[in-house]
Design a protein around this motif. Structure first.
Motif, PDB file in Angstrom:
ATOM      1  N   GLN A 162      26.434 -53.348   2.287  1.00 29.01           N
ATOM      2  CA  GLN A 162      25.995 -53.509   3.844  1.00 29.01           C
ATOM      3  C   GLN A 162      24.693 -52.934   4.021  1.00 29.01           C
ATOM      4  O   GLN A 162      23.910 -52.962   5.129  1.00 29.01           O
ATOM      5  N   GLU A 163      24.405 -51.753   3.231  1.00 30.62           N
ATOM      6  CA  GLU A 163      23.171 -50.978   3.414  1.00 30.62           C
ATOM      7  C   GLU A 163      21.902 -51.843   3.068  1.00 30.62           C
ATOM      8  O   GLU A 163      20.868 -51.965   3.706  1.00 30.62           O
ATOM      9  N   VAL A 164      22.007 -52.810   2.062  1.00 29.12           N
ATOM     10  CA  VAL A 164      21.049 -53.659   1.468  1.00 29.12           C
ATOM     11  C   VAL A 164      20.697 -54.784   2.546  1.00 29.12           C
ATOM     12  O   VAL A 164      19.790 -55.061   3.047  1.00 29.12           O
ATOM     13  N   ASN A 165      21.866 -55.325   3.145  1.00 25.99           N
ATOM     14  CA  ASN A 165      22.016 -56.354   4.203  1.00 25.99           C
ATOM     15  C   ASN A 165      21.324 -55.754   5.577  1.00 25.99           C
ATOM     16  O   ASN A 165      20.427 -56.520   6.328  1.00 25.99           O
ATOM     17  N   SER A 166      21.594 -54.591   5.866  1.00 28.50           N
ATOM     18  CA  SER A 166      20.795 -54.062   6.828  1.00 28.50           C
ATOM     19  C   SER A 166      19.062 -54.230   7.023  1.00 28.50           C
ATOM     20  O   SER A 166      18.701 -54.334   8.194  1.00 28.50           O
ATOM     21  N   PHE A 167      18.567 -54.149   5.914  1.00 27.45           N
ATOM     22  CA  PHE A 167      16.955 -54.376   5.892  1.00 27.45           C
ATOM     23  C   PHE A 167      16.773 -55.670   6.483  1.00 27.45           C
ATOM     24  O   PHE A 167      15.619 -55.806   6.997  1.00 27.45           O
TER      25      PHE A 167
ATOM     26  N   ILE B 249      18.645 -58.660  -7.069  1.00 29.99           N
ATOM     27  CA  ILE B 249      17.732 -57.531  -6.442  1.00 29.99           C
ATOM     28  C   ILE B 249      17.982 -56.388  -7.010  1.00 29.99           C
ATOM     29  O   ILE B 249      18.833 -55.566  -7.035  1.00 29.99           O
ATOM     30  N   LEU B 250      16.643 -55.768  -7.472  1.00 34.09           N
ATOM     31  CA  LEU B 250      16.855 -54.371  -8.055  1.00 34.09           C
ATOM     32  C   LEU B 250      16.403 -53.375  -7.226  1.00 34.09           C
ATOM     33  O   LEU B 250      16.969 -52.075  -7.190  1.00 34.09           O
ATOM     34  N   ARG B 251      15.222 -53.679  -6.398  1.00 29.93           N
ATOM     35  CA  ARG B 251      14.866 -52.542  -5.539  1.00 29.93           C
ATOM     36  C   ARG B 251      14.381 -53.176  -4.251  1.00 29.93           C
ATOM     37  O   ARG B 251      13.921 -54.283  -4.248  1.00 29.93           O
ATOM     38  N   ILE B 252      14.706 -52.779  -3.065  1.00 32.19           N
ATOM     39  CA  ILE B 252      14.150 -53.030  -1.766  1.00 32.19           C
ATOM     40  C   ILE B 252      13.487 -52.084  -0.922  1.00 32.19           C
ATOM     41  O   ILE B 252      13.901 -50.962  -0.764  1.00 32.19           O
ATOM     42  N   ASN B 253      12.116 -52.288  -0.634  1.00 33.22           N
ATOM     43  CA  ASN B 253      11.439 -51.614   0.179  1.00 33.22           C
ATOM     44  C   ASN B 253      11.436 -49.884  -0.624  1.00 33.22           C
ATOM     45  O   ASN B 253      11.707 -48.771   0.014  1.00 33.22           O
ATOM     46  N   ASN B 254      11.243 -50.051  -1.910  1.00 34.89           N
ATOM     47  CA  ASN B 254      10.934 -48.638  -2.725  1.00 34.89           C
ATOM     48  C   ASN B 254      12.484 -48.028  -2.926  1.00 34.89           C
ATOM     49  O   ASN B 254      12.362 -46.759  -3.631  1.00 34.89           O
TER      50      ASN B 254
ATOM     51  N   ASN C   4       8.766 -56.816  10.253  1.00 39.67           N
ATOM     52  CA  ASN C   4       9.081 -55.743   9.372  1.00 39.67           C
ATOM     53  C   ASN C   4       8.787 -56.342   7.904  1.00 39.67           C
ATOM     54  O   ASN C   4       9.190 -57.243   7.539  1.00 39.67           O
ATOM     55  N   LEU C   5       7.912 -55.260   6.884  1.00 45.56           N
ATOM     56  CA  LEU C   5       7.707 -55.774   5.688  1.00 45.56           C
ATOM     57  C   LEU C   5       9.037 -55.655   4.848  1.00 45.56           C
ATOM     58  O   LEU C   5       9.322 -54.391   4.890  1.00 45.56           O
ATOM     59  N   ILE C   6       9.318 -56.633   4.010  1.00 47.95           N
ATOM     60  CA  ILE C   6      10.445 -56.690   2.941  1.00 47.95           C
ATOM     61  C   ILE C   6       9.771 -56.664   1.446  1.00 47.95           C
ATOM     62  O   ILE C   6       9.109 -57.735   1.422  1.00 47.95           O
ATOM     63  N   LYS C   7       9.901 -55.426   0.860  1.00 47.60           N
ATOM     64  CA  LYS C   7       9.222 -55.804  -0.592  1.00 47.60           C
ATOM     65  C   LYS C   7      10.584 -55.505  -1.611  1.00 47.60           C
ATOM     66  O   LYS C   7      11.534 -54.767  -1.364  1.00 47.60           O
ATOM     67  N   LEU C   8      10.421 -56.676  -2.520  1.00 51.50           N
ATOM     68  CA  LEU C   8      11.537 -56.854  -3.418  1.00 51.50           C
ATOM     69  C   LEU C   8      11.132 -56.724  -4.701  1.00 51.50           C
ATOM     70  O   LEU C   8      10.268 -57.502  -5.001  1.00 51.50           O
ATOM     71  N   LYS C   9      11.965 -56.087  -5.560  1.00 54.62           N
ATOM     72  CA  LYS C   9      11.807 -56.427  -7.036  1.00 54.62           C
ATOM     73  C   LYS C   9      12.957 -56.945  -7.487  1.00 54.62           C
ATOM     74  O   LYS C   9      14.046 -56.423  -7.214  1.00 54.62           O
ATOM     75  N   ILE C  10      13.063 -58.111  -8.494  1.00 52.60           N
ATOM     76  CA  ILE C  10      14.300 -58.814  -8.698  1.00 52.60           C
ATOM     77  C   ILE C  10      14.183 -59.183 -10.071  1.00 52.60           C
ATOM     78  O   ILE C  10      13.206 -58.943 -10.994  1.00 52.60           O
ATOM     79  N   ASP C  11      15.416 -59.377 -10.666  1.00 52.93           N
ATOM     80  CA  ASP C  11      15.564 -59.870 -12.039  1.00 52.93           C
ATOM     81  C   ASP C  11      16.056 -61.144 -12.030  1.00 52.93           C
ATOM     82  O   ASP C  11      16.953 -61.724 -11.456  1.00 52.93           O
ATOM     83  N   ARG C  12      15.104 -62.281 -12.516  1.00 56.66           N
ATOM     84  CA  ARG C  12      15.239 -63.633 -12.824  1.00 56.66           C
ATOM     85  C   ARG C  12      15.372 -64.054 -14.254  1.00 56.66           C
ATOM     86  O   ARG C  12      14.396 -64.054 -14.719  1.00 56.66           O
TER      87      ARG C  12
ATOM     88  N   ASN D 202      20.461 -62.230  10.468  1.00 53.33           N
ATOM     89  CA  ASN D 202      19.556 -62.074   9.220  1.00 53.33           C
ATOM     90  C   ASN D 202      18.413 -62.823   9.471  1.00 53.33           C
ATOM     91  O   ASN D 202      18.208 -63.902   9.632  1.00 53.33           O
ATOM     92  N   LYS D 203      17.173 -62.363   9.398  1.00 55.87           N
ATOM     93  CA  LYS D 203      15.993 -62.715   9.570  1.00 55.87           C
ATOM     94  C   LYS D 203      15.263 -62.885   8.282  1.00 55.87           C
ATOM     95  O   LYS D 203      13.932 -63.407   8.256  1.00 55.87           O
ATOM     96  N   SER D 204      15.740 -62.761   7.223  1.00 57.23           N
ATOM     97  CA  SER D 204      15.244 -62.921   5.887  1.00 57.23           C
ATOM     98  C   SER D 204      15.546 -64.325   5.365  1.00 57.23           C
ATOM     99  O   SER D 204      14.826 -65.078   4.642  1.00 57.23           O
ATOM    100  N   GLY D 205      16.840 -64.675   5.668  1.00 59.98           N
ATOM    101  CA  GLY D 205      17.232 -66.183   5.004  1.00 59.98           C
ATOM    102  C   GLY D 205      18.197 -65.983   3.652  1.00 59.98           C
ATOM    103  O   GLY D 205      18.667 -66.723   3.060  1.00 59.98           O
ATOM    104  N   ILE D 206      18.264 -64.694   3.329  1.00 60.98           N
ATOM    105  CA  ILE D 206      19.041 -64.467   2.169  1.00 60.98           C
ATOM    106  C   ILE D 206      20.408 -64.094   2.336  1.00 60.98           C
ATOM    107  O   ILE D 206      20.784 -63.242   3.310  1.00 60.98           O
ATOM    108  N   VAL D 207      21.215 -64.544   1.802  1.00 59.77           N
ATOM    109  CA  VAL D 207      22.689 -64.076   1.518  1.00 59.77           C
ATOM    110  C   VAL D 207      22.929 -63.544   0.433  1.00 59.77           C
ATOM    111  O   VAL D 207      22.761 -64.240  -0.590  1.00 59.77           O
TER     112      VAL D 207
END
Length: 439
Positions: free
Chosen positions: A404-409, A390-395, A416-424, A319-324
């Protein structure tokens, strides 16, 4: 990539092969398909007539059940006593109920007198981290009674009667001796570190999803190289979270098989103090390594046979993002209803017009929440916080993906650019960052 480690639990039970246990019904072997999720083997298990999903964990002595509130009434456990059990993690022992004389069924294999340990603590639930329902773990009782073939390439296990099983000639296989200690299998391997080749004794741990864990030992050179590691969340065990150092290892060898430049983790000593009571143990060979082989586990003859499969040369990712992430509850999603309605309208000039009325529906979808965030990681630096959904990842709308598909990003190429839309807390926010390699 999310990493998991499951339970190294010691029970007071002998290593002899008793007359009770699993038996095959009118066959000499049974084949069971499995799911491979985060390098973990998930198999169907039937208990007292109810169906469950279990992790096949060679590092556990007795079956453990959790996450069964909705099924507990129908199971009707009997002969129950209260005990405490201990596993990996930095927490305390966990209370469990021990139930005897249960009927377990795996494929055509049946045990009519199976002990099981039931944990009611809802904090011990690995379904959210895997993204699919998981109700328990099972290990030694299966490996004890059969010669077990694990085909990681085709995703099935085969349970064979030890009295009738015959090995096939295999020039591309390597057979090693197994050491059984407290009903857990250990093998000898060699790791190449800065000081040279070091012999190690490793638990074969199909219940861990990392590649290799090593216990730090300065005298043997089993330590990460300076400036070539980072501190990270390693997994969650029965007794809490496990943190440690992630690094790279030059070479790993079991007999004639050699794997170069692989991932290695050095868990905090406090989290694995219980596991280190076996003084000869140096660490664990887990799912990310094991899946590169098709394996025959033979407890009766204390041997294990390895054969390379199509995963052998797969790259080692992390995991190169730091997110679990964790699948935490549900959220309401507005979706277009595929059954759009058509309306035929006629004007006063007697001409017709066909109108399409779009229909929408509201459905419940899993919510993927950030539960661990590595300090100094690209995600933390970008402003992400624990609890963000997380609501959206890379559109891509996350509700159309599995966990598992989300984690693969997050395991993709550096840069690689990661774009996230989130609900906080009800506020919709956008963030972006680039994946960053730490070695």
């Amino acid at each position: 990539m999310r990493y998991f480690t499951f339970f190294c639990i010691v029970f007071l039970c002998g290593q002899s092969f008793s007359q009770s246990g699993f038996r095959l019904v009118q066959t000499e072997r049974t084949k069971v398909k499995f799911q491979l999720i985060d390098n973990l083997i998930i198999i169907p298990v039937e208990i007292n007539g109810s169906k469950f999903s279990f992790i096949l964990d060679s590092g556990v002595s007795k079956p453990i059940l959790f996450n069964i509130i909705s099924s507990s009434d129908s199971l009707k456990f009997k002969n129950i006593e209260s005990i405490y059990i201990r596993g990996l993690g930095d927490g305390e022992s966990t209370e469990a109920l021990k139930s005897r004389n249960n009927i377990f069924k795996i494929g055509d294999a049946v045990n009519i007198n199976q002990d099981v340990f039931i944990i009611s603590d809802q904090n011990i639930n690995f379904t959210p981290r895997l993204g699919i329902p998981v109700h328990g773990i099972i290990g030694y009782d299966v490996f004890r009674d059969f010669i077990v073939e694990i085909n990681y390439g085709s995703k099935f296990i085969r349970l064979n009667d030890p009295e009738t099983f015959k090995y096939k000639t295999c020039k591309k296989c390597e057979t090693l001796d197994l050491t059984l200690y407290n009903n857990k299998p250990f093998i000898d391997a060699i790791v190449e570190v800065k000081g040279g080749d070091v012999p190690v004794k490793l638990l074969m741990d199909s219940g861990g999803s990392d590649a290799l864990w090593l216990f730090e030992d300065d005298s043997l050179g089993l330590v990460p190289e300076i400036d070539n590691y980072f501190v990270d969340f390693l997994g969650k065990g029965l007794s809490g979270s496990v943190h440690g150092k992630r690094s790279k290892l030059k070479r790993f060898s079991i007999k004639g098989f050699h794997i170069n430049n692989l991932n290695v983790a050095y868990p905090d000593s406090a989290a694995v103090s219980f596991a280190r009571k076996y003084k000869e143990r140096s660490g664990s060979m887990a799912g990310e390594l094991l899946k590169r082989f098709n394996i025959i586990m033979d407890y009766k003859n204390t041997t294990v046979t390895f054969k390379k499969n199509r995963h052998f040369n797969d790259p080692f990712e992390y995991n190169k993002s730091g997110i679990v992430l964790e699948q935490d509850g549900v959220r309401i999603v507005k979706e277009r209803d595929q059954g759009s309605q058509y309306k035929n309208e006629q004007s006063h000039e007697q001409t017709s017009r066909l109108s399409v009325i779009e229909a929408f529906k509201f459905t419940l979808k899993p919510a993927f929440r950030i539960v661990e965030l590595r300090p100094g990681s690209p995600a933390e630096t970008a402003g992400l916080k624990l609890g963000d959904i997380i609501l959206r990842i890379n559109n891509k709308e996350v509700h159309t993906l599995i966990l598992q598909e989300v984690n693969s990003f997050f395991r993709d190429k550096e840069g690689n650019l990661i774009k996230l839309k989130i609900d906080r807390d009800g506020v919709i926010m956008s963030f972006h960052f680039r994946l960053e390699s730490l070695w």
